[in-house]
Design an enzyme around this catalytic site. Structure first.
Site, PDB file in Angstrom:
ATOM      1  N   GLU A  92       0.830  -1.191   0.000  1.00 61.37           N
ATOM      2  CA  GLU A  92       0.000   0.000   0.000  1.00 61.37           C
ATOM      3  C   GLU A  92       0.876   1.257   0.000  1.00 61.37           C
ATOM      4  O   GLU A  92       2.018   1.235   0.443  1.00 61.37           O
ATOM      5  CB  GLU A  92      -0.903   0.015   1.254  1.00 61.37           C
ATOM      6  CG  GLU A  92      -1.844  -1.157   1.347  1.00 61.37           C
ATOM      7  CD  GLU A  92      -1.139  -2.475   1.721  1.00 61.37           C
ATOM      8  OE1 GLU A  92      -0.040  -2.438   2.327  1.00 61.37           O
ATOM      9  OE2 GLU A  92      -1.679  -3.521   1.373  1.00 61.37           O
ATOM     10  N   SER A 111      -4.307 -11.343   2.047  1.00 63.74           N
ATOM     11  CA  SER A 111      -4.851 -12.695   2.127  1.00 63.74           C
ATOM     12  C   SER A 111      -5.909 -12.791   3.208  1.00 63.74           C
ATOM     13  O   SER A 111      -6.409 -11.775   3.683  1.00 63.74           O
ATOM     14  CB  SER A 111      -3.711 -13.681   2.434  1.00 63.74           C
ATOM     15  OG  SER A 111      -3.198 -13.436   3.738  1.00 63.74           O
ATOM     16  N   ASN A 134       6.046  -6.107   9.299  1.00 69.12           N
ATOM     17  CA  ASN A 134       6.589  -4.790   8.979  1.00 69.12           C
ATOM     18  C   ASN A 134       5.602  -3.723   9.416  1.00 69.12           C
ATOM     19  O   ASN A 134       4.416  -3.997   9.578  1.00 69.12           O
ATOM     20  CB  ASN A 134       6.860  -4.662   7.474  1.00 69.12           C
ATOM     21  CG  ASN A 134       5.604  -4.870   6.651  1.00 69.12           C
ATOM     22  OD1 ASN A 134       5.153  -6.007   6.488  1.00 69.12           O
ATOM     23  ND2 ASN A 134       5.029  -3.800   6.146  1.00 69.12           N
TER      24      ASN A 134
END
Length: 176
Positions: A92, A111, A134
């Protein structure tokens, strides 16, 4: 089709909240489906479950409580969060991450949501755990990197395995 009554899904996710740092495990309590997809569409899906599936209780409370109990027994922090699924494979943008956070998403990935929808459609109980791999784009200057995602997920595998092992022993004892 094999008779499974429940499923525990896992995924790697970026965090929109700095306190959910890489390596954190998070129990999903709800999701935002931003993929534009629904696996229950189509004539074949009608044979597996109701056409219009209520997703209010998509994540089974009793399974979530058993996972929380297992985490406490293993000394593993397991905060709750809301997962937003996008189509990927691109990460993103920082603006998208800010939008997702303002919509209530704590985690973002590519997912899990379709699998949850399909499992619920088939009458299965569902629980899901995200491994924060992350900080999402723009959070504390983060730039998502696929190598980092794989490295952090690998490092968290042992804790996740211990959590799931304890969870299974709780289920076997009938304590869920």
């Amino acid at each position: 089709a094999l008779g499974a009554e429940a499923v525990v899904l896992t995924n790697a996710a970026g965090s929109t909240r700095p306190e959910l740092h890489p390596g954190s495990l998070v129990l999903l309590e709800d999701h935002l489906n931003l993929t534009g997809e629904d696996p229950t569409r189509g004539t074949e899906a009608a044979a597996l479950g109701p056409r219009f599936q209520d997703m209010t209780g998509a994540y089974d409370r009793a399974l979530g409580l058993a996972l929380s109990r297992a985490a406490a027994m293993e000394g593993i922090a397991l905060p709750k969060g809301i997962y937003a699924a996008g189509r990927g494979p691109s990460y993103e943008t920082p603006a998208e991450v800010r939008m997702l956070a303002s919509m209530g998403a704590d985690l973002v990935g590519m997912s899990t949501v379709a699998e949850v929808m399909a499992a619920r459609h088939s009458g299965m109980r569902v629980a899901a755990i995200s491994c924060v791999t992350n900080l999402a784009a723009g959070i504390r200057g983060s730039h998502p990197d696929h190598e980092e995602v794989k490295r952090v997920a690998g490092a968290a595998a042992e804790r996740l395995g211990a959590l799931l092992g304890r969870f299974l022993s709780i289920l076997e004892e009938g304590q869920s």
